[in-house]
Enzyme design. Structure first.
Site: not given
Length: 385
Positions: A79, A111, A233
């Site tokens: 990103e 993400c 994450h």
């Protein structure tokens, strides 16, 4: 046929700051950063590094002649793209010296895109089992100096080879996706720093995990005790803790203890690097594999999240000799150079960003294998060293 992650490697910059020192300069209690956010150090990006150089550095650690002979596709998830049209995968392909018959594309969904890349790669390998796909999750997290998000910046790249008969993780077929239009984090085309509603984003993240994991349980009948660890994450390590504790609640039995211990092992590298966006889940996976209590045959659950928002829960089985197919991340982190807060701020302010002027950077202090030399005629110039 087993398909999954065959090899993994991580790369970051050679510079970092101690967040306790940043807290002192910003007039903040260091515990707010080290405990409240769960971060100790943060990668600092010199102007001569970007997602292309970091991605190439990570991928180089995986490349052998045999890999090159079987590599069909490069997928870069980011990103932090450096061009609105051309895929950074093409730049990386050139820096690695790969042949011209390689497919090269770039994926974007905050993400989450690294996981999308892995799942797409699995499909390619299923069609052509003799081929290998290189997935690179590479990002630079920028929120701005003296902003609320400053402590959750970072930079790095995780490169992974996806193949049949993988040596690290055989990915199981069942996964659960969830996509909703949510404005918890975004970066408009005119901005070099992200915009985020931090508290809202954390709440969305936790809710997404609950939804995809609950649906996974309904589909498979599996429960917490079926997992050696749940890998999250980790844009900052406290976020993974919030998700796990929200799911475990008041449980303090043997299974809950094992999952909490696994989370701690998965957080170690992220605490030292910071937010690497698309690579954060996979840096956590590397951290757990190298620091956790894990054996061949163990089942791991992976929760991927990208603001905007998309989440996925999927699972994999650890393969024999998995550690032999990863690079030693801790040894690499120990070789970095700590810079002062003033030096960090100077490097932050001298990134190429959206500057349209020709620039030529001084490369004498950057000894990385690949560097961004500058920009000429609106084109970024990359060099091998």
């Amino acid at each position: 046929m087993k398909i999954g992650i065959d090899r993994m490697a991580f790369a970051t910059t050679n510079e970092y700051i101690d967040l306790r020192k940043l807290a002192k300069v910003r007039g903040v209690d260091p515990n707010k950063y080290t405990i409240g956010i769960g971060q100790d150090q943060q990668a600092v990006v010199p102007p001569t590094q970007d997602i292309v150089t970091l991605g190439a550095a990570a991928a180089r650690k995986l490349m052998t002649k045999q890999v090159g002979d079987h590599l069909s596709t490069i997928i870069v998830a980011t990103e932090s793209g450096v061009d609105n049209s051309k895929a950074s995968a093409i730049n990386i392909k050139e820096l690695l010296g790969l042949n011209d018959y390689v497919r090269a594309v770039e994926l974007k969904e905050a993400c989450y895109a690294g996981t999308a890349g892995i799942q797409f790669a699995r499909g390619l390998v299923a069609l052509h089992p003799q081929e290998t796909v290189l997935v690179i999750a590479t990002d630079i997290a920028r929120y701005g100096l003296q902003t609320a998000g400053e402590v959750t910046q970072g930079a790095g790249a995780v490169a992974m080879l996806i193949s049949a008969n993988p040596h690290i993780l055989a990915i199981e077929p069942t996964s659960v996706n969830l996509t909703k239009d949510v404005m918890d984090f975004w970066r408009p085309l005119y901005a070099t720093e992200a915009m985020v509603d931090g508290k809202y984003s954390t709440n969305v993240y936790v809710d997404f995990f609950k939804q995809v994991f609950t649906r996974y349980q309904m589909m498979t009948g599996r429960q917490f005790n079926d997992f050696t660890g749940l890998i999250f994450h980790l844009p900052f390590t406290k976020m993974g803790k919030k998700a796990l504790e929200g799911a475990l609640g008041d449980r303090h039995d043997q299974v809950a203890t094992r999952l909490r211990t696994a989370l701690t092992a998965s957080q170690l590298y992220c605490r030292q690097v910071g937010n690497v966006y698309t690579g954060s889940l996979y840096l956590a996976l590397l951290s757990f594999l190298q620091n956790g209590q894990v054996n061949a045959g163990d089942r791991l659950g992976l929760f991927s999240y990208g603001s905007g928002a998309e989440g996925e829960f999927y699972t994999g089985i650890v393969q024999p000799h998995f550690l032999d197919h990863t690079n030693d991340v801790q040894a690499m982190l120990q070789k970095r150079h700590q810079v002062s807060i003033t030096e960090y701020e100077d490097m932050f302010n001298h990134q190429l960003g959206m500057d349209e002027q020709d620039v030529e950077f001084d490369l004498s202090n950057d000894h990385a294998p690949f560097v961004l030399a500058g920009q000429k005629n609106h084109q970024r110039i990359y060099k091998r060293q």
